[in-house]
Design an enzyme around this catalytic site. Structure first.
Site, PDB file in Angstrom:
ATOM      1  N   ARG B  24       0.811  -1.213   0.000  1.00  0.00           N
ATOM      2  CA  ARG B  24       0.000   0.000   0.000  1.00  0.00           C
ATOM      3  C   ARG B  24       0.846   1.266   0.000  1.00  0.00           C
ATOM      4  NH1 ARG B  24      -2.425  -4.078   0.740  1.00  0.00           N
ATOM      5  NH2 ARG B  24      -4.642  -4.312   0.308  1.00  0.00           N
ATOM      6  N   ASP B 132     -17.733   5.813   8.618  1.00  0.00           N
ATOM      7  CA  ASP B 132     -16.495   5.093   8.332  1.00  0.00           C
ATOM      8  C   ASP B 132     -15.351   6.096   8.336  1.00  0.00           C
ATOM      9  OD1 ASP B 132     -16.105   2.078   6.967  1.00  0.00           O
ATOM     10  OD2 ASP B 132     -14.421   3.455   6.658  1.00  0.00           O
TER      11      ASP B 132
END
Lengths: 203, 269
Positions: B24, B132
């Protein structure tokens, strides 16, 4: 459709001044003490106040928040303030202290050796759990050191349980010697066998 | 880098997750045109062009689908809502929080499930909030567009009733249903952010605490406690146990699920 829509509106809040926290701990309702305990970790100088308030607090929910705040501070001072609760007669306080120390990771590491040598077997037993906080090699060294001299089978069982999870080949002779010393204790002999088998089965 | 991520989100990535983290970081380095890790890290720390948000988004897991762990939805309509209605002293909507809500499948599932399975759905206002930390996931949630995989557990009749075919093999939630769920960003280890959402009757907080370490789990548990009305319920993922995280909640065993409850006023403080 009957469902309705509303929008949340996030707002930032600043921690209260220390004097407000002290006042809440001294005179506040349980809700006010809970709020004060939850915000205290952000306030310089609050560790001592939290530690003192914890000795007086009777409400389990507020105590939990105080332990969490001390854990979030995570300094040598906050560790030192929590450690005496490992000796408490109240199971909740012992468990609360253990959970808080477990959440402090690095801050508690310098105290582990001393805790594993403590004169109180209950403290040594709880310290075995805290050893999970340090890297596996160091944990193995600490627990093997304890097992070589420990006289209380319950403390040994606690150390063996952790070693079963993190131990390597170096722990096997230590476990064997411990088993010899406690061969009259079937439970511990069984625990050691399980731990040794698990360690041997690891690649 | 893992320490930076932990400080920002409470998520823990140990050495065992090195590959996951590296992949990532490399993605973000490529996206930002950073020639070296040092330059990317400087870019990140300065939050250049909102990089912290992109970085956090890259680490969240958004794999979910409609009616996932629907035994808890059964529990909601069989037991939890009835108990909340009995306990409510003031008029006001029933508030349900899906956190983290990822790309919206869970809060929309709750809405659909209520419309399909709760006979009292027309008699009460029900506010469903999905929150979220991943703003990219929230954008997808707001758009309400889903692929075949997300809808795999819905019957064709339900799909036809609440979705309209969209481009390619995608379906879009009907506007009425889409507007009945609100979405917001939240980091559940940040008390100021969670408090701003108020108190809920039921919280679905599934499969996120497993990514936290002990310290973050304690903070999240206390935040969620504050976000529950007294007597309110919290549903965790089936592998999670609040009892191992915090003593603040009581365990409740219902026919369909085990859930956790904030003690009613007068209990536990």
């Amino acid at each position: 459709m009957p469902l309705i829509r509303k929008t949340a509106d996030p707002l930032a809040t600043a921690p209260p001044p220390l004097a407000e926290v002290i006042s809440a701990f001294a005179n506040g309702t349980s809700e006010e003490r809970w709020v004060a305990a939850r915000s205290a970790h952000d306030i310089p100088g609050s560790a001592k106040i939290l530690g003192e308030a914890l000795t007086r607090e009777r409400n389990a929910r507020v105590r939990e928040a105080m332990f969490t705040s001390l854990a979030r501070i995570a300094t040598a001072e906050s560790v030192a303030l929590i450690l005496p609760f490992l000796r408490s007669d109240e199971a909740y306080l012992r468990t609360g202290a253990l959970d808080a120390l477990r959440a402090m990771k690095g801050a508690v590491s310098p105290y582990l050796q001393r805790l594993l040598e403590d004169g109180d077997a209950d403290v040594r037993l709880l310290a075995c759990e805290l050893v999970r906080n340090v890297p596996d090699d160091e944990a193995e060294r600490l627990l093997c050191g304890l097992l070589e001299a420990e006289r209380e089978p319950n403390v040994c069982a606690s150390a063996v349980e952790v070693l079963a999870e993190i131990g390597g080949a170096d722990a096997l002779p230590v476990l064997a010697r411990c088993e010899q010393r406690f061969r009259e204790s079937p439970f511990l002999v069984f625990s050691i066998k399980v731990a040794a088998d698990r360690i041997r089965s690891q690649p | 880098m893992s320490e930076f991520l932990y400080r920002r989100t409470g998520m823990v990535f140990t050495e065992a997750k090195r590959f996951y983290v590296e992949r990532r970081v490399v993605e973000r380095m490529t996206a930002t045109g950073s020639g070296s890790f040092a330059s990317y890290f400087a870019w990140l720390r300065n939050d250049a062009q909102g990089e912290i948000e992109h970085f956090v988004n890259a680490f969240t897991v958004n794999e979910t689908y409609f009616y996932r762990e629907d035994y808890q939805l059964s529990c909601l309509t069989s037991d939890l809502l009835a108990e909340r209605l009995r306990a409510k002293r003031r008029p006001g909507p029933i508030r349900i929080w899906s956190v983290p809500c990822s790309t919206g499948e869970e809060p929309y599932s709750i809405a659909i499930w209520l419309l399909e399975n709760w006979p009292l759905v027309d008699e009460y206002e029900i506010e469903i909030v999905g929150s979220d930390i991943d703003t990219g996931a929230l954008e997808q949630a707001r758009s309400g567009v889903y692929g075949k995989r997300a809808l795999m557990r819905l019957s064709p009749a339900i799909t036809e009733k609440y979705f309209a075919p969209a481009q390619g093999e995608t379906w879009k939630i009907l506007d009425d249903l889409r507007q009945s769920v609100s979405f917001s960003r939240v980091n559940i280890v940040e008390s100021a952010e969670t408090r701003a959402h108020g108190q809920f009757d039921v919280i679905f907080c599934r499969n996120v605490l497993i990514y936290f370490d002990d310290a973050s789990r304690r903070i999240a548990a206390e935040n969620l406690y504050e976000n529950l009305a007294p007597g309110g319920f919290i549903c965790l993922g089936h592998t999670e146990s609040m009892s191992r995280i915090s003593p603040l909640f009581e365990v409740r065993r219902f026919a369909d699920a085990i859930v956790y409850q904030r003690p009613a006023e007068g209990g536990n403080g």
